[in-house]
Design a protein around this motif. Structure first.
Motif, PDB file in Angstrom:
ATOM      1  N   ASN A 123     -11.045   5.463  -3.185  1.00 45.15           N
ATOM      2  CA  ASN A 123     -10.091   4.571  -3.851  1.00 45.15           C
ATOM      3  C   ASN A 123      -8.672   5.102  -3.784  1.00 45.15           C
ATOM      4  N   LEU A 124      -8.556   6.420  -3.914  1.00 44.94           N
ATOM      5  CA  LEU A 124      -7.236   7.032  -3.818  1.00 44.94           C
ATOM      6  C   LEU A 124      -6.627   6.777  -2.441  1.00 44.94           C
ATOM      7  N   ILE A 125      -7.461   6.947  -1.438  1.00 42.03           N
ATOM      8  CA  ILE A 125      -6.981   6.760  -0.068  1.00 42.03           C
ATOM      9  C   ILE A 125      -6.574   5.309   0.137  1.00 42.03           C
ATOM     10  N   MET A 126      -7.393   4.415  -0.406  1.00 40.49           N
ATOM     11  CA  MET A 126      -7.114   2.983  -0.308  1.00 40.49           C
ATOM     12  C   MET A 126      -5.761   2.658  -0.953  1.00 40.49           C
ATOM     13  N   SER A 127      -5.555   3.145  -2.191  1.00 43.74           N
ATOM     14  CA  SER A 127      -4.334   2.764  -2.919  1.00 43.74           C
ATOM     15  C   SER A 127      -3.091   3.476  -2.425  1.00 43.74           C
ATOM     16  N   PHE A 128      -3.261   4.731  -2.026  1.00 42.10           N
ATOM     17  CA  PHE A 128      -2.059   5.508  -1.711  1.00 42.10           C
ATOM     18  C   PHE A 128      -1.742   5.587  -0.220  1.00 42.10           C
ATOM     19  N   ILE A 129      -2.690   5.241   0.619  1.00 43.08           N
ATOM     20  CA  ILE A 129      -2.404   5.325   2.052  1.00 43.08           C
ATOM     21  C   ILE A 129      -2.590   3.979   2.756  1.00 43.08           C
ATOM     22  N   VAL A 130      -3.774   3.421   2.636  1.00 45.06           N
ATOM     23  CA  VAL A 130      -4.083   2.258   3.466  1.00 45.06           C
ATOM     24  C   VAL A 130      -3.278   1.020   3.058  1.00 45.06           C
ATOM     25  N   LEU A 131      -3.301   0.697   1.760  1.00 44.97           N
ATOM     26  CA  LEU A 131      -2.564  -0.499   1.324  1.00 44.97           C
ATOM     27  C   LEU A 131      -1.050  -0.375   1.537  1.00 44.97           C
ATOM     28  N   PRO A 132      -0.432   0.743   1.140  1.00 48.02           N
ATOM     29  CA  PRO A 132       1.011   0.868   1.425  1.00 48.02           C
ATOM     30  C   PRO A 132       1.323   0.734   2.911  1.00 48.02           C
ATOM     31  N   MET A 133       0.459   1.319   3.747  1.00 50.47           N
ATOM     32  CA  MET A 133       0.723   1.211   5.184  1.00 50.47           C
ATOM     33  C   MET A 133       0.680  -0.240   5.635  1.00 50.47           C
ATOM     34  N   PHE A 134      -0.303  -0.955   5.123  1.00 56.10           N
ATOM     35  CA  PHE A 134      -0.426  -2.368   5.502  1.00 56.10           C
ATOM     36  C   PHE A 134       0.799  -3.165   5.017  1.00 56.10           C
ATOM     37  N   LEU A 135       1.144  -2.983   3.749  1.00 58.66           N
ATOM     38  CA  LEU A 135       2.237  -3.777   3.179  1.00 58.66           C
ATOM     39  C   LEU A 135       3.593  -3.414   3.777  1.00 58.66           C
ATOM     40  N   LEU A 136       3.747  -2.143   4.151  1.00 57.26           N
ATOM     41  CA  LEU A 136       5.036  -1.702   4.703  1.00 57.26           C
ATOM     42  C   LEU A 136       5.157  -1.944   6.207  1.00 57.26           C
ATOM     43  N   SER A 137       4.143  -2.554   6.807  1.00 58.72           N
ATOM     44  CA  SER A 137       4.158  -2.652   8.266  1.00 58.72           C
ATOM     45  C   SER A 137       4.891  -3.881   8.779  1.00 58.72           C
ATOM     46  N   GLY A 138       5.304  -4.760   7.861  1.00 59.78           N
ATOM     47  CA  GLY A 138       5.899  -6.009   8.336  1.00 59.78           C
ATOM     48  C   GLY A 138       4.849  -6.977   8.843  1.00 59.78           C
ATOM     49  N   ALA A 139       3.586  -6.744   8.439  1.00 61.23           N
ATOM     50  CA  ALA A 139       2.532  -7.668   8.835  1.00 61.23           C
ATOM     51  C   ALA A 139       2.753  -9.033   8.196  1.00 61.23           C
ATOM     52  N   LEU A 140       3.297  -9.019   6.957  1.00 62.61           N
ATOM     53  CA  LEU A 140       3.395 -10.272   6.199  1.00 62.61           C
ATOM     54  C   LEU A 140       4.812 -10.803   6.073  1.00 62.61           C
TER      55      LEU A 140
END
Lengths: 254, 314
Positions: free
Chosen positions: A169-186
């Motif tokens: 969960n830590l990895i999900m919240s602190f690495i994976v989700l920020p990377m996704f949101l900060l990627s300009g995907a959306l």
């Protein structure tokens, strides 16, 4: 020769695992479709975006492919944690092959899984009304491949420092989700507040998404060459770093 | 013949705790060698160092002529390992495990199939060989792991508690299998166990280890002979007092109190039982039961450490 065979063997195992966990394949296709169809259509209808030919769904389509590559790569990298818990990692680490070969075999296996999923999404491009030509398809697969090697390597690095799936969960919240949101995907990455801009440009996924967007929609924030160089450097770096960590931490991983 | 494994003052320290304390171990080629000791004695740590999984804090070891630290890769290529904990992938089949292992250990392609068939026959998985490992029983998993450890024809096979948690039937099968293997092929087996019976049945030589140190090593037969003693186990009221009192009898070589039972070390115990019972009754210790045992490794262990090896050992 023995090293190549070792790499092949580990790749084969990863690939077999990927095809045998069918539920994982299904979820990994359904999740992006939900994003595209529901989120894309919903937000696209509610808000009018200027300068987005093909509409919002088409705009986020490359981003969602990037997301799939991100999730699959990182989580496959994290499967090392499971291997460690089930003792299987020991069996691999005591084999007489070099640590870099182990990392490379694993990373290639991860890429295979990620590329297969990217391919499925590329074949579904008609859903968002994007036309796909063989050239675009090949370019996108190439980009996804480079991205997945880097992100898979990153997953391996994270896994080497994580003792159990509790850390998931830590990895999900602190690495994976920020990377996704900060990627300009959306959202478009131009004209953002500078703090956000900085985060976006520090994120390796941004360059992958931008390259995919260029390949698919013919428009991007950065030149294709720069993005390709960025993701390639990231891939080489991550494989190197994870090889070094696996060699150094070998004792504590077993 | 020579030794295939030699260690010199090998030690391993974890955060100030000395798990293995300068052990000198010499394992003769083609023997079955047992490292026997209670849980936490340092057996797994010792074996892990020999398998290159752990690096020793000090001292050195040679396995099959290679240094375990400087030539780790060569050591790995010469050994097969069956870990104490399971090391299988649920979603691969038995055959796939063997194939994978064979290619990781560089078994040449042209003989790989032959080796696979050979091992599959040996471990007798039958049709199950092509099913996922998650459908296997504990014994099958263990056999698969042992088979996997053999596929590259290692010079030394390390077995860390090979029969832990298996039912008696499967345990016996695995013992037969290991003995057969040792007799028919050019292989040295080093196994750790805390089952006395296992060490007694299988091993040519054993080292008893406790708290990181080798206490004694010899063949099981010699170790038992050294005791020159039978054990009379006697249950009485007030065993604490009795164990002191009974030492007055001059034929008692030694007396221990273990789990509320008094164990007396004597020679030709069958002739002495009446005397012991009479003594107990006269001194006011009603006897509940008496048992006579000829020496086994457990007694050897008790003699050398003053405690029982484990609650599970017999």
């Amino acid at each position: 020769m023995a090293e190549l065979e070792g790499i092949y063997t580990l790749w084969l195992r990863e690939t077999k695992r990927f095809f045998r966990y069918r539920s994982r394949i299904i979820t990994s296709v359904v999740t992006p479709l939900l994003w595209l169809i529901i989120f894309g259509t919903g937000l696209g209808s509610a808000v009018r975006f200027g300068n987005m030919p093909g509409g919002y769904e088409a705009f986020i389509y490359p981003g969602i492919i990037g997301q799939t590559v991100l999730f699959t790569s990182i989580f496959s990298g994290l499967s090392v944690i499971m291997d460690r818990q089930y003792g299987f990692l020991k069996e691999i680490l005591v084999a007489p092959i070099s640590r870099p070969s182990i990392v490379l075999g694993k990373a290639l296996g991860i890429s295979t899984a990620a590329v297969i999923q990217a391919t499925i999404l590329l074949l579904l491009s008609f859903i968002v009304g994007v036309s796909m030509t063989p050239m675009v398809f090949i370019l996108c697969v190439g980009i996804a491949l480079i991205m997945s090697v880097g992100l898979g390597g990153m997953g391996l690095v994270i896994a080497a420092f994580t003792d159990s799936m509790e850390g998931f969960n830590l990895i999900m919240s602190f690495i994976v989700l920020p990377m996704f949101l900060l990627s300009g995907a959306l959202f478009p990455i131009t004209g953002l507040p500078s703090w956000l801009q900085t985060g976006v440009y520090l994120n390796p996924l941004t360059y992958g998404v931008d390259a995919l967007r260029y390949a698919i929609l013919g428009e991007s924030a950065l030149p294709l060459g720069i993005s390709i160089i960025a993701i390639s450097v990231f891939a080489v770096l991550m494989v190197l770093v994870s090889s070094i960590i696996f060699s150094k931490k070998e004792q504590s991983l077993m | 013949m020579g030794n295939i494994i030699e260690t010199k003052k090998i030690s391993k320290k974890y955060n100030g705790f000395l798990a293995v304390d300068s052990i000198d171990l010499n394992v003769p080629k083609n023997s079955v060698y047992g490292v026997l000791g209670p849980n936490g004695a340092g057996k797994t740590t010792l074996i892990s160092m020999l398998c290159t999984i752990l690096r020793p804090t000090s001292g050195m070891a040679i396995v099959n002529g290679y240094d375990i630290v400087k030539q780790a890769k060569e050591v790995r290529a010469s050994i097969g390992i069956v870990f104490q904990s399971r090391a299988l992938d649920d979603i691969l089949t038995g055959r796939e495990h063997l194939e994978m292992h064979a290619s990781l250990y560089g078994v040449p392609r042209d003989i790989r199939q032959e080796r696979l068939d050979e091992v599959l026959e040996l471990i007798a998985l039958g049709k199950k060989a092509d099913e996922y490992v998650k459908t296997y029983s504990g014994g099958m998993k263990r056999r698969l792991e042992i088979g996997r450890g053999l596929i590259h024809h290692p010079k030394v096979l390390f077995l860390d508690e090979p029969t832990l948690g298996l039912d008696p039937q499967t345990r016996e099968n695995i013992w037969d299998y290991i003995s057969h293997l040792n007799q028919t092929s050019d292989i040295t087996v080093l196994l750790t166990t805390h089952y006395m019976e296992e060490a007694d049945k299988l091993c040519d030589e054993i080292a008893i280890i406790n708290q990181g140190k080798i206490i004694t090593s010899d063949s099981p037969r010699n170790l038992k002979k050294e005791l020159k003693a039978d054990t009379i186990t006697i249950k009485v009221d007030y065993p604490d007092d009795f164990v002191e009192k009974v030492k007055e009898l001059n034929f008692i070589k030694d007396a221990f109190l273990i789990d509320g039972e008094v164990k007396l070390m004597v020679e030709s115990g069958e002739n002495l039982i009446p005397a012991v019972v009479e003594f107990a009754s006269n001194e006011g210790f009603p006897v509940k039961s008496v048992e006579l045992e000829h020496p086994n490794l457990e007694d050897v262990f008790i003699k050398f450490t003053g405690s029982k090896i484990s609650s599970e050992g017999k």
